[in-house]
Motif scaffolding. Structure first.
Motif, PDB file in Angstrom:
ATOM      1  N   ILE A 100       0.822  -1.217   0.000  1.00  0.00           N
ATOM      2  CA  ILE A 100       0.000   0.000   0.000  1.00  0.00           C
ATOM      3  C   ILE A 100       0.855   1.266   0.000  1.00  0.00           C
ATOM      4  O   ILE A 100       0.326   2.376   0.123  1.00  0.00           O
ATOM      5  N   LEU A 101       2.172   1.087  -0.154  1.00  0.00           N
ATOM      6  CA  LEU A 101       3.067   2.239  -0.156  1.00  0.00           C
ATOM      7  C   LEU A 101       2.703   3.251  -1.251  1.00  0.00           C
ATOM      8  O   LEU A 101       2.693   4.465  -0.992  1.00  0.00           O
ATOM      9  N   PRO A 102       2.374   2.789  -2.468  1.00  0.00           N
ATOM     10  CA  PRO A 102       1.963   3.776  -3.483  1.00  0.00           C
ATOM     11  C   PRO A 102       0.713   4.558  -3.076  1.00  0.00           C
ATOM     12  O   PRO A 102       0.605   5.756  -3.364  1.00  0.00           O
ATOM     13  N   ALA A 103      -0.240   3.892  -2.391  1.00  0.00           N
ATOM     14  CA  ALA A 103      -1.469   4.570  -1.962  1.00  0.00           C
ATOM     15  C   ALA A 103      -1.171   5.625  -0.900  1.00  0.00           C
ATOM     16  O   ALA A 103      -1.706   6.735  -0.928  1.00  0.00           O
ATOM     17  N   ILE A 104      -0.304   5.279   0.058  1.00  0.00           N
ATOM     18  CA  ILE A 104       0.074   6.232   1.100  1.00  0.00           C
ATOM     19  C   ILE A 104       0.809   7.414   0.487  1.00  0.00           C
ATOM     20  O   ILE A 104       0.566   8.570   0.830  1.00  0.00           O
ATOM     21  N   HIS A 120       0.764  12.899  -0.339  1.00  0.00           N
ATOM     22  CA  HIS A 120       1.489  13.829  -1.224  1.00  0.00           C
ATOM     23  C   HIS A 120       2.994  13.852  -0.944  1.00  0.00           C
ATOM     24  O   HIS A 120       3.604  14.906  -0.798  1.00  0.00           O
ATOM     25  N   VAL A 121       3.569  12.648  -0.862  1.00  0.00           N
ATOM     26  CA  VAL A 121       5.024  12.527  -0.716  1.00  0.00           C
ATOM     27  C   VAL A 121       5.513  11.546  -1.778  1.00  0.00           C
ATOM     28  O   VAL A 121       4.754  10.705  -2.257  1.00  0.00           O
ATOM     29  N   ASP A 122       6.793  11.654  -2.149  1.00  0.00           N
ATOM     30  CA  ASP A 122       7.315  10.731  -3.155  1.00  0.00           C
ATOM     31  C   ASP A 122       7.520   9.358  -2.530  1.00  0.00           C
ATOM     32  O   ASP A 122       7.543   9.191  -1.315  1.00  0.00           O
ATOM     33  N   ILE A 123       7.704   8.353  -3.400  1.00  0.00           N
ATOM     34  CA  ILE A 123       7.760   6.964  -2.950  1.00  0.00           C
ATOM     35  C   ILE A 123       8.972   6.702  -2.058  1.00  0.00           C
ATOM     36  O   ILE A 123       8.916   5.896  -1.127  1.00  0.00           O
ATOM     37  N   ALA A 124      10.088   7.384  -2.335  1.00  0.00           N
ATOM     38  CA  ALA A 124      11.284   7.182  -1.520  1.00  0.00           C
ATOM     39  C   ALA A 124      11.056   7.670  -0.089  1.00  0.00           C
ATOM     40  O   ALA A 124      11.444   7.011   0.882  1.00  0.00           O
ATOM     41  N   ARG A 125      10.382   8.829   0.063  1.00  0.00           N
ATOM     42  CA  ARG A 125      10.104   9.333   1.409  1.00  0.00           C
ATOM     43  C   ARG A 125       9.064   8.465   2.109  1.00  0.00           C
ATOM     44  O   ARG A 125       9.162   8.211   3.307  1.00  0.00           O
ATOM     45  N   LEU A 135      -5.152   6.805  12.105  1.00  0.00           N
ATOM     46  CA  LEU A 135      -5.435   8.212  12.357  1.00  0.00           C
ATOM     47  C   LEU A 135      -4.310   9.137  11.886  1.00  0.00           C
ATOM     48  O   LEU A 135      -4.401  10.355  12.064  1.00  0.00           O
ATOM     49  N   GLY A 136      -3.249   8.558  11.316  1.00  0.00           N
ATOM     50  CA  GLY A 136      -2.126   9.387  10.859  1.00  0.00           C
ATOM     51  C   GLY A 136      -2.567  10.421   9.840  1.00  0.00           C
ATOM     52  O   GLY A 136      -3.200  10.075   8.847  1.00  0.00           O
ATOM     53  N   TYR A 137      -2.250  11.684  10.089  1.00  0.00           N
ATOM     54  CA  TYR A 137      -2.728  12.768   9.227  1.00  0.00           C
ATOM     55  C   TYR A 137      -1.649  13.301   8.287  1.00  0.00           C
ATOM     56  O   TYR A 137      -1.940  14.068   7.366  1.00  0.00           O
ATOM     57  N   ASP A 138      -0.391  12.946   8.539  1.00  0.00           N
ATOM     58  CA  ASP A 138       0.685  13.289   7.609  1.00  0.00           C
ATOM     59  C   ASP A 138       1.776  12.241   7.764  1.00  0.00           C
ATOM     60  O   ASP A 138       1.676  11.333   8.589  1.00  0.00           O
ATOM     61  N   ILE A 139       2.823  12.362   6.964  1.00  0.00           N
ATOM     62  CA  ILE A 139       3.854  11.334   6.959  1.00  0.00           C
ATOM     63  C   ILE A 139       4.575  11.255   8.302  1.00  0.00           C
ATOM     64  O   ILE A 139       4.980  10.179   8.745  1.00  0.00           O
ATOM     65  N   THR A 140       4.715  12.392   8.992  1.00  0.00           N
ATOM     66  CA  THR A 140       5.405  12.412  10.276  1.00  0.00           C
ATOM     67  C   THR A 140       4.597  11.694  11.353  1.00  0.00           C
ATOM     68  O   THR A 140       5.131  10.842  12.081  1.00  0.00           O
TER      69      THR A 140
END
Length: 391
Positions: free
Chosen positions: A27-31, A36-41, A89-94
């Motif tokens: 599901i990495l591509p979906a996340i 709105h982050v690139d696949i490497a991040r 519930l994660g709202y951003d990558i951090t």
């Protein structure tokens, strides 16, 4: 409680943990797209899970040896369920990375403590089969996770995946509590925290095993982590199809886990490790050379799973013989090396992808696995098997 029932119960806990552990890859591509982050991040989410997962093995192992394995694993599985729910519930990558780190921290106890408990219950001549069965059940969760995660991400969203796994995790929690009194648990109140680690690492035979485990984690997990992204980029498949293809990895871990106990009796531990690493190296080469042919792609994913289970289950069996009264520590160090190596391998892959084509990653890691195979020929011997019989 019957020995096989113990393997089944622990396998269920491992099933849920491994289902969650590996679910980010398909599901990495979906996340990546949703946040709105690139696949490497986005790939750093795998590292965020694996590094705490590996590090806290070192904490839970001594705790299990001192206070009892069933006590520690029951608490940890309950907290794992709660942490998995937070990931939804994660709202951003951090924030998602923080929640994944928390989940990895509590998930850290399940595999090594379960394996240590199996080591307590099963004599060495039955141990490889029991470990193989446990690993097979556990990695069936990882295998089905590919299809389940991909399906939910496609028809709903990636948040639903974590929410569902949180619900699933309460099942082994309830069963562990219900069967708590029936589970055996050795306690060693006088066990030390750091001394067993130093002893294990100061002995060449155990040290060499841990080195191979570290390299195995770096290059097998590192390869698998970006397989979903490779399929997405190469074929443009949706998350459902990506999940189905990557299920081949999990299916072969189940089959290989069931076969490993029989094979090791005929070949010996060293040869089975070599077969596993050869299979994993060949898998990466197939993905690099023939990954654009769907049938060969599936074969490559399947061979990677077979190579993993042959290599890892054998190294795990060997580690159960390193220390009888500090078996939790011995298994924790295995998990630390494997998952820590997986986190490092994934992070390195994330740095490599922006500067070269993603398929080149499989070439590099395939060669690295071939080098690991050569090292295993030098570092691993079958002497430990006869030594383990005394434990």
């Amino acid at each position: 409680m019957k020995k096989n029932s113990i393997v089944l119960l622990l396998g269920l806990a491992g099933f849920i943990v491994m289902a969650d552990n590996w679910v980010v890859s398909p599901i990495l591509p979906a996340i990546s797209q949703n946040l709105h982050v690139d696949i490497a991040r986005a790939g750093l989410l795998i590292t965020a899970y694996m590094i705490p997962f590996g590090f806290f093995q070192l904490v839970f192992g001594p705790l299990a040896d001192r206070f009892g394995k069933k006590q520690v694993i029951t608490f940890s599985v309950a907290m794992f369920a709660l942490s998995a729910g937070l990931c939804a519930l994660g709202y951003d990558i951090t924030s998602l990375a923080i929640f994944r780190a928390l989940t990895g921290m509590f998930a850290a106890s399940v595999m090594p403590i379960s394996l240590a408990l199996i080591g307590d219950v099963f004599p060495v001549n039955e141990r490889q089969g029991a470990i193989g069965a446990f690993m097979g059940i556990s990695f069936l969760g990882q295998g089905l996770s590919m299809a389940i995660g991909g399906t939910i991400a496609y028809f709903l969203n990636w948040r639903g995946v974590f929410f569902l796994y949180a619900i699933f995790a309460f099942v082994p929690t309830v069963l562990l509590i219900k069967n708590y009194k029936a589970l055996p648990s050795e306690k060693h109140p006088d066990s030390k925290i750091f001394a067993p680690y130093f002893k294990l690492l100061s002995t060449s035979k155990s040290l060499f095993t841990y080195i191979v485990v570290l390299l195995e984690g770096m290059f097998i997990v590192g390869s698998f982590s970006y397989a979903g992204a490779f399929i997405s980029k190469t074929y443009g498949f949706n998350y459902f199809y990506i999940g189905l293809i990557m299920t081949a990895f999990g299916i072969m871990t189940v089959i290989g886990g069931r076969l490993s106990g029989k094979i090791v009796k005929k070949t010996g531990a060293k040869k089975l490790v070599m077969i596993g690493l050869l299979s994993a190296s060949a898998a990466d080469m197939i993905l690099y050379l023939f990954g654009k042919q769907l049938v060969l792609l599936v074969i490559g994913i399947a061979l990677l799973g077979l190579g993993f289970i042959f290599t890892h289950s054998t190294l795990l069996m060997r580690a159960t013989g390193f220390a009888q009264k500090a078996r939790g520590v011995a298994m924790s160090l295995v998990a630390f090396c494997f998952m820590g190596g997986g986190g490092i391998g994934t992070a390195i892959g994330g740095k490599m992808i922006p500067i070269m084509a993603i398929d080149k990653l499989f070439l590099v890691y395939g060669v690295a696995l071939a080098v690991t195979l050569l090292l295993s020929m030098l570092l691993i011997n079958d002497h430990l098997e006869s030594k383990a019989k005394h434990n």
